[in-house]
Design a protein around this motif. Structure first.
Motif, PDB file in Angstrom:
ATOM      1  N   LYS A   1      -0.610   3.909  -5.336  1.00 40.98           N
ATOM      2  CA  LYS A   1      -1.646   4.830  -4.883  1.00 40.98           C
ATOM      3  C   LYS A   1      -2.862   4.780  -5.799  1.00 40.98           C
ATOM      4  N   GLN A   2      -2.617   4.691  -7.121  1.00 40.95           N
ATOM      5  CA  GLN A   2      -3.717   4.610  -8.081  1.00 40.95           C
ATOM      6  C   GLN A   2      -4.564   3.365  -7.849  1.00 40.95           C
TER       7      GLN A   2
ATOM      8  N   HIS B   1       3.184   6.177  -7.278  1.00 40.12           N
ATOM      9  CA  HIS B   1       1.983   6.614  -7.993  1.00 40.12           C
ATOM     10  C   HIS B   1       1.112   5.416  -8.359  1.00 40.12           C
TER      11      HIS B   1
ATOM     12  N   SER C   1      -5.013   1.774  -5.063  1.00 40.18           N
ATOM     13  CA  SER C   1      -5.784   1.950  -3.829  1.00 40.18           C
ATOM     14  C   SER C   1      -6.942   2.910  -4.042  1.00 40.18           C
ATOM     15  N   GLU C   2      -6.695   4.003  -4.772  1.00 41.31           N
ATOM     16  CA  GLU C   2      -7.740   5.000  -4.984  1.00 41.31           C
ATOM     17  C   GLU C   2      -8.833   4.497  -5.908  1.00 41.31           C
ATOM     18  N   ASN C   3      -8.469   3.603  -6.821  1.00 40.41           N
ATOM     19  CA  ASN C   3      -9.476   3.049  -7.730  1.00 40.41           C
ATOM     20  C   ASN C   3     -10.389   2.053  -7.035  1.00 40.41           C
ATOM     21  N   GLY C   4     -10.037   1.695  -5.812  1.00 44.14           N
ATOM     22  CA  GLY C   4     -10.910   0.855  -5.011  1.00 44.14           C
ATOM     23  C   GLY C   4     -10.920  -0.613  -5.350  1.00 44.14           C
ATOM     24  N   LYS C   5      -9.958  -1.070  -6.153  1.00 43.66           N
ATOM     25  CA  LYS C   5      -9.935  -2.489  -6.503  1.00 43.66           C
ATOM     26  C   LYS C   5      -9.241  -3.320  -5.432  1.00 43.66           C
TER      27      LYS C   5
ATOM     28  N   THR D   1       0.839  -1.192   0.000  1.00 45.59           N
ATOM     29  CA  THR D   1       0.000   0.000   0.000  1.00 45.59           C
ATOM     30  C   THR D   1       0.878   1.247   0.000  1.00 45.59           C
ATOM     31  N   PRO D   2       0.296   2.406  -0.301  1.00 48.55           N
ATOM     32  CA  PRO D   2       1.076   3.651  -0.203  1.00 48.55           C
ATOM     33  C   PRO D   2       1.655   3.853   1.194  1.00 48.55           C
ATOM     34  N   GLU D   3       0.893   3.427   2.205  1.00 55.41           N
ATOM     35  CA  GLU D   3       1.364   3.577   3.585  1.00 55.41           C
ATOM     36  C   GLU D   3       2.603   2.728   3.840  1.00 55.41           C
TER      37      GLU D   3
END
Length: 343
Positions: A172-173, A169, A175-179, A137-139
């Motif tokens: 992060k993408q 990037h 994670s943000e896309n929710g998949k 994850t980004p974290e």
């Protein structure tokens, strides 16, 4: 009134369901002679003469996913899922040989240094992540748990700083896309390796169809971009880098080709991953053009299985939810023994 695929043929004597879970050499010349004889015997016409065009899209029918002991064998609920699916798939091809116009197998295709393979990442001790058990994850990157392996940048001929920015990037993408977070997979579908090859029995059936119907099989390569995953054959997971420059593109030509057929039949592995996301991408394109086109898509539910690792992970429910969504959109959930109806 709808027409149906109903001129079902017998299964050729060379097909042995007991060897579908094994790797062996297809005797091409012998099968070619038999296929031409079979076509004459059963009055099978060349695909060019089909009044209705039917495409069979087979997602990743490769040893790496379909043979026990290989890297990412899809066992499904039964433990023998991919083998059982391929027995039914081969029988479906042979029975419906005279009606299937085109067969398009997709091939997951990887090399060692890709963003989802262990060598791409290191922890503070210089260790690589454990494959199939690590999600990034980004974290994780922010806290220093994982970083890009500097040696990979040399191998890919990319600046390390830019590669690290891209990797952050990318994660992060996702994670943000929710998949899902980035999954680190075992090395699999390695270009040049046995795992990359199509399962022998399926390859044999596809070759037999090519000769009998004078229809070239169309093998679609996916997943060879080191900077993105490509579960779906129609689109990579991330299209742009951190600087908004394209890193990959949709397979627009294949999308247009599929939607031009009267019927598209989809099978393959795994139901929860590459199959589901390919269908989802196809549905997205359909909705932008004409939602009624979904009715031409048939999903061979008994020729695909979800990823199930007993005691670790079970994606069965996720796969079933995806197929329910596809059915609600108008796609037809069928079995390999069903008659396939035309629009």
């Amino acid at each position: 009134m709808t027409n149906s695929i109903q001129n079902q043929l017998p299964i050729p004597s060379h097909f042995n369901p007991d060897t579908v879970g094994e790797v062996w050499r297809v005797p091409y010349q012998e099968r070619a002679i038999a296929a031409e004889s079979w076509a004459k015997q059963h009055h099978i016409k060349p695909a060019a003469e089909d009044k209705n065009s039917v495409c069979l899209l087979i997602i990743d029918p490769q040893n790496t996913f379909c043979i026990p002991g290989f890297e990412l064998f899809v066992g499904g609920k039964s433990g023998g899922g991919a083998i059982e699916d391929n027995v039914r798939l081969c029988e479906f091809i042979y029975r419906n040989l005279g009606d299937i116009t085109k067969i398009i197998p997709t091939m997951d295709t990887h090399t060692a240094m890709q963003i989802f393979h262990p060598i791409f990442w290191l922890n503070e001790n210089g260790e690589h992540p454990i494959p199939s058990a690590t999600m990034i994850t980004p974290e994780d990157i922010d806290s220093g748990i994982w970083k890009v392996n500097p040696s990979v940048s040399y191998s890919l001929n990319l600046d390390y700083e830019l590669l690290a920015k891209h990797a952050y990037h990318y994660v992060k993408q996702l994670s943000e896309n929710g998949k899902y977070p980035l999954t680190v997979w075992s090395y699999h579908s390695m270009l040049g390796g046995i795992g990359h090859a199509v399962v022998s029995a399926v390859e044999e059936a596809v070759f037999f169809h090519s000769i009998a119907r004078n229809s070239q099989a169309q093998f679609e390569i996916k997943g060879n971009n080191p900077l993105t995953e490509n579960y779906s054959v129609l689109s990579p997971e991330v299209l742009e880098g951190f600087d908004s420059r394209p890193i990959a593109h949709k397979n627009t030509a294949l999308i247009q080709q599929l939607l031009a057929y009267d019927v598209v039949i989809i099978a393959g592995q795994a139901k929860s991953h590459c199959v589901a996301w390919t269908i989802d991408d196809l549905l997205t394109e359909i909705k932008q053009i004409d939602a009624n086109l979904a009715r031409k898509i048939h999903l061979l539910e008994d020729c695909t299985s979800p990823v199930v690792v007993p005691g670790v992970v079970d994606y069965s429910e996720m796969a079933d939810r995806a197929f329910a969504k596809f059915a609600e959109a108008g796609m037809k959930i069928v079995k390999s023994t069903d008659l396939i109806s035309y629009l």
